[in-house]
Design an enzyme around this catalytic site. Structure first.
Site, short mmCIF file in Angstrom:
data_model
loop_
_atom_site.label_atom_id
_atom_site.label_comp_id
_atom_site.label_asym_id
_atom_site.label_seq_id
_atom_site.Cartn_x
_atom_site.Cartn_y
_atom_site.Cartn_z
N ASP A 69 -9.49 3.19 2.07
CA ASP A 69 -10.23 2.26 3.88
C ASP A 69 -10.73 3.51 4.76
O ASP A 69 -11.59 3.43 5.53
CB ASP A 69 -8.28 2.43 3.86
CG ASP A 69 -7.86 0.33 3.21
OD1 ASP A 69 -9.18 -0.23 2.88
OD2 ASP A 69 -7.58 0.69 3.58
N LYS A 80 0.84 -0.94 -0.06
CA LYS A 80 0.13 -0.64 0.06
C LYS A 80 1.23 1.31 0.26
O LYS A 80 0.05 2.09 -0.69
CB LYS A 80 -1.29 0.15 1.27
CG LYS A 80 -2.20 -1.04 1.04
CD LYS A 80 -3.19 -0.67 2.24
CE LYS A 80 -4.42 -1.73 1.97
NZ LYS A 80 -5.90 -2.08 3.20
P1 NDP Z 1 -0.76 -3.74 10.22
O1 NDP Z 1 0.53 -4.67 10.60
O2 NDP Z 1 -0.24 -2.23 9.56
O3 NDP Z 1 -0.89 -3.10 12.46
C1 NDP Z 1 -1.18 -4.08 12.90
C2 NDP Z 1 -1.79 -3.35 14.23
O4 NDP Z 1 -2.57 -3.89 15.58
C3 NDP Z 1 -0.36 -2.33 14.67
O5 NDP Z 1 -0.76 -1.61 16.05
C4 NDP Z 1 0.26 -3.55 16.14
O6 NDP Z 1 0.72 -3.41 16.84
C5 NDP Z 1 -1.00 -4.50 16.41
N1 NDP Z 1 -1.16 -5.63 17.10
C6 NDP Z 1 -0.73 -6.65 16.59
N2 NDP Z 1 -0.79 -7.92 17.05
C7 NDP Z 1 -0.61 -6.99 18.60
C8 NDP Z 1 -1.23 -7.26 19.81
N3 NDP Z 1 -0.36 -8.74 20.15
N4 NDP Z 1 -0.95 -7.19 20.65
C9 NDP Z 1 -1.05 -5.82 21.30
N5 NDP Z 1 -1.13 -4.62 19.37
C10 NDP Z 1 -0.98 -5.61 18.39
O7 NDP Z 1 -2.65 -4.18 10.08
P2 NDP Z 1 -2.53 -3.47 9.30
O8 NDP Z 1 -3.58 -2.27 9.70
O9 NDP Z 1 -3.37 -3.73 8.13
O10 NDP Z 1 -4.42 -4.31 10.21
C11 NDP Z 1 -5.05 -4.27 11.16
C12 NDP Z 1 -6.51 -5.06 11.66
O11 NDP Z 1 -7.14 -4.58 10.82
C13 NDP Z 1 -5.96 -7.00 10.47
O12 NDP Z 1 -7.50 -7.94 11.69
C14 NDP Z 1 -6.75 -6.38 9.30
O13 NDP Z 1 -7.57 -7.60 8.72
C15 NDP Z 1 -7.88 -5.91 9.96
N6 NDP Z 1 -7.97 -4.94 8.29
C16 NDP Z 1 -9.53 -5.13 8.55
C17 NDP Z 1 -9.84 -4.27 7.48
C18 NDP Z 1 -11.52 -3.92 7.34
O14 NDP Z 1 -12.33 -3.08 5.80
N7 NDP Z 1 -12.81 -4.53 8.05
C19 NDP Z 1 -8.73 -3.20 6.35
C20 NDP Z 1 -8.05 -3.10 7.04
C21 NDP Z 1 -7.76 -4.13 7.51
P3 NDP Z 1 2.21 -2.43 16.97
O15 NDP Z 1 2.07 -1.84 16.24
O16 NDP Z 1 2.95 -2.55 17.97
O17 NDP Z 1 3.19 -3.18 15.98
#
Ligand code: NDP
Length: 272
Positions: free
Chosen positions: A104, A68
């Site tokens: 998004d 992206k």
């Molecule tokens: P990214 O990998 O860019 O970000 C993940 C986020 O989750 C970060 O803030 C990360 O924190 C946090 N995180 C991951 N694991 C943990 C944990 N164990 N404890 C606390 N925080 C955690 O992913 P995306 O932003 O692309 O996606 C995030 C979620 O959103 C996914 O489940 C995805 O499927 C969903 N999604 C849904 C969409 C929709 O249209 N409904 C569109 C896009 C995504 P840190 O920065 O510390 O790593």
């Protein structure tokens, strides 16, 4: 029926075989009576893939993880908020000129606005990854007061500074002063269905709780929010709308959101 006049669309990502975008778009094309097809392309080399889009005249492309942001230098133009977010999830191919958009952020805002009047609302946004970033820009655009909580504090601080928001670690006070809570972390996503990003006691009636995780649709957070009397919004709402906005950009026509949600619900249930 695929024939010589069929227009090709697709999603580029890696991994991409799990993508629900072909379900969204092929279903909508069929209902809209368009001679178009949509495929998933698992891309190893982004430069070569983009050459292919231009060379083959692929009409429109969805972009997903991990491309992206990496896609930006390959585009001829990036529209509005997508440039500020620095992430593109949609490309239109205008006779070889590739134009990037982000659907998004507006999808998340539309999903919220079905239940809440956003301007001036106090919002807690959990996460500072790609999706959270798009949502944060949307909330700024709508005039919300936002506190970003994230596991990696520096990422929350950087995003908050960019937008003039506050930031905190993933720990919470005893009482949350918020009208809206949004989970944009992957906490609660399968196979970690048993996890919720915050204790249930912090949720109270009157709050709107949106979880963008869509696998499962009923996350622990949403179940607990429902039990506490909150309004809830599931991940399907944003997912369907980001696809519908792509279709609007590509075809100039608005697809039926309810039908897209139905297709997605069926696909997600069949996966289980
Ligand atoms: P990214 O990998 O860019 O970000 C993940 C986020 O989750 C970060 O803030 C990360 O924190 C946090 N995180 C991951 N694991 C943990 C944990 N164990 N404890 C606390 N925080 C955690 O992913 P995306 O932003 O692309 O996606 C995030 C979620 O959103 C996914 O489940 C995805 O499927 C969903 N999604 C849904 C969409 C929709 O249209 N409904 C569109 C896009 C995504 P840190 O920065 O510390 O790593």
């Amino acid at each position: 029926m695929i024939n010589g006049a069929t227009q090709l669309y697709g999603v580029i990502g890696n991994p991409v075989r799990h993508s629900l975008s072909p379900i969204i778009h092929n279903g909508a094309f069929r209902r809209m009576g368009l001679n178009a097809a949509y495929l998933a392309f698992e891309v190893k080399n982004l430069a070569e893939a983009i050459q292919g889009v231009r060379g083959l005249g692929i009409r429109g492309v969805s972009v997903t993880i991990p491309f992206k942001t990496q896609i930006l230098p390959f585009l001829d133009q990036v529209e509005g908020v997508a440039g500020k977010i620095k992430a593109v999830n949609t490309i239109t191919n205008e006779e070889g000129r590739l134009i990037g958009h982000n659907t998004d952020w507006c999808a998340a805002m539309e999903a919220l606005e079905e239940k809440v009047d956003l301007p001036g609302k106090r919002v807690i946004l959990l996460g500072a990854g790609g999706a959270a970033r798009a949502i944060a820009f949307g909330l700024k655009e709508r005039g919300c007061q936002v506190i970003i909580h994230n596991r990696s504090p520096q990422k929350a601080a950087d995003l908050a500074r960019e937008l003039g928001f506050l930031h905190r670690p993933m720990s919470f006070p005893v009482k949350l002063d918020a009208d809206v809570l949004i989970n944009a972390t992957s906490l609660g996503m399968a196979p970690h269905n048993g996890e919720s990003p915050l204790p249930q006691e912090l949720l109270r009636a009157g709050m709107t709780v949106m979880d963008i995780v869509y696998q499962p649709l009923q996350t622990k957070l949403l179940r607990e929010a429902g039990e506490r009397g909150c309004q809830t919004i599931d991940g399907l709402s944003m997912l369907a709308r980001q696809g519908a906005a792509q279709l609007q950009i590509w075809t100039g026509r608005s697809p039926e959101i309810g039908q897209i949600k139905e297709d997605l619900r069926r696909a997600l249930t069949a996966d289980r």
